[in-house]
Scaffold this motif. Sequence first.
Motif, mmCIF file in Angstrom:
data_model
loop_
_atom_site.group_PDB
_atom_site.id
_atom_site.type_symbol
_atom_site.label_atom_id
_atom_site.label_comp_id
_atom_site.label_asym_id
_atom_site.label_seq_id
_atom_site.Cartn_x
_atom_site.Cartn_y
_atom_site.Cartn_z
ATOM 1 N N TYR A 152 0.844 -1.183 0.000
ATOM 2 C CA TYR A 152 0.000 0.000 0.000
ATOM 3 C C TYR A 152 0.883 1.237 0.000
ATOM 4 N N THR A 153 0.487 2.237 -0.718
ATOM 5 C CA THR A 153 1.072 3.567 -0.627
ATOM 6 C C THR A 153 0.013 4.537 -1.099
ATOM 7 N N GLU A 154 -0.295 5.502 -0.255
ATOM 8 C CA GLU A 154 -1.285 6.463 -0.700
ATOM 9 C C GLU A 154 -0.653 7.487 -1.632
ATOM 10 N N LEU A 155 -1.467 8.155 -2.391
ATOM 11 C CA LEU A 155 -0.996 9.124 -3.376
ATOM 12 C C LEU A 155 -0.252 10.270 -2.704
ATOM 13 N N GLY A 156 0.847 10.671 -3.321
ATOM 14 C CA GLY A 156 1.565 11.851 -2.858
ATOM 15 C C GLY A 156 2.504 11.641 -1.697
ATOM 16 N N ARG A 157 2.719 10.407 -1.251
ATOM 17 C CA ARG A 157 3.589 10.173 -0.096
ATOM 18 C C ARG A 157 4.811 9.366 -0.521
ATOM 19 N N TYR A 158 5.701 9.974 -1.284
ATOM 20 C CA TYR A 158 6.846 9.261 -1.844
ATOM 21 C C TYR A 158 7.921 8.904 -0.822
ATOM 22 N N SER A 159 7.941 9.575 0.330
ATOM 23 C CA SER A 159 9.018 9.321 1.292
ATOM 24 C C SER A 159 8.770 8.073 2.136
ATOM 25 N N LEU A 160 7.560 7.555 2.128
ATOM 26 C CA LEU A 160 7.245 6.381 2.923
ATOM 27 C C LEU A 160 7.283 5.152 2.043
ATOM 28 N N ARG A 161 7.775 4.044 2.577
ATOM 29 C CA ARG A 161 8.128 2.910 1.723
ATOM 30 C C ARG A 161 7.179 1.728 1.789
ATOM 31 N N SER A 162 6.896 1.220 0.611
ATOM 32 C CA SER A 162 6.245 -0.059 0.403
ATOM 33 C C SER A 162 7.356 -1.112 0.470
ATOM 34 N N LEU A 163 7.061 -2.284 1.016
ATOM 35 C CA LEU A 163 8.111 -3.274 1.269
ATOM 36 C C LEU A 163 7.749 -4.673 0.772
ATOM 37 N N ILE A 164 8.774 -5.405 0.322
ATOM 38 C CA ILE A 164 8.682 -6.840 0.053
ATOM 39 C C ILE A 164 9.783 -7.509 0.870
ATOM 40 N N GLY A 165 9.426 -8.544 1.609
ATOM 41 C CA GLY A 165 10.407 -9.322 2.349
ATOM 42 C C GLY A 165 10.349 -10.777 1.926
ATOM 43 N N ILE A 166 11.496 -11.406 1.837
ATOM 44 C CA ILE A 166 11.571 -12.823 1.461
ATOM 45 C C ILE A 166 12.513 -13.520 2.429
ATOM 46 N N VAL A 167 12.106 -14.703 2.894
ATOM 47 C CA VAL A 167 12.937 -15.508 3.795
ATOM 48 C C VAL A 167 13.181 -16.860 3.136
ATOM 49 N N GLY A 168 14.437 -17.255 3.068
ATOM 50 C CA GLY A 168 14.795 -18.558 2.525
ATOM 51 C C GLY A 168 14.426 -19.675 3.480
ATOM 52 N N ILE A 169 13.849 -20.730 2.944
ATOM 53 C CA ILE A 169 13.501 -21.912 3.738
ATOM 54 C C ILE A 169 14.479 -23.047 3.436
#
Length: 174
Positions: free
Chosen positions: A21-38
């Motif tokens: 999620y990222t609302e419009l106009g808020r470029y300084s806040l980050r959307s994230l993807i995390g991956i953990v190896g099994i």
Amino acid sequence: TDAFLALPTYIQGLEYVVPSYTELGRYSLRSLIGIVGIHNNTKVTIELSSSAYDGISYYSSGVNVTYTVNWMQTLQLEGYDLTGSRVYSDKTVAVFGGHECANVPLGKTSCDHLVEQVPPVSTLGTHFATVPLATRTGGDLFRVIASRDRTDVTVNGFLQASSLNAGRYHEFKA
């Protein structure tokens, strides 16, 4: 308050569609993807829906980025809105999507930390039931993300969006 549902390793898969999620106009806040190896020596490819940064390099939207992860090794990418990014691996991995400080819905200043462990595409369904929180009078915000091309979104028998391609989403309040 925050909540989080952890999924057991036996349910993890090889293909994921990331929610964020990222609302419009808020470029300084980050959307994230995390991956953990099994497992050791796992090849992971991420098809980015938006430009992203992995702490070393920047990547453009639409680019496929490939990594190798080992057991309990983590990988994180951040970007503007990574919703719809796709993750493919040759061995099972755990995938997480989220945002470091989202204001949901737009106009509410709450700085919610969003994180969810993503179920693999192989476990996704097509029909869902939900109930609003008892104190929520304005409804809830939903973001339905297509895992396959030509996905239709129907709510209470009414078509909301038709023929979404994989990785695209439809957001609505109900």
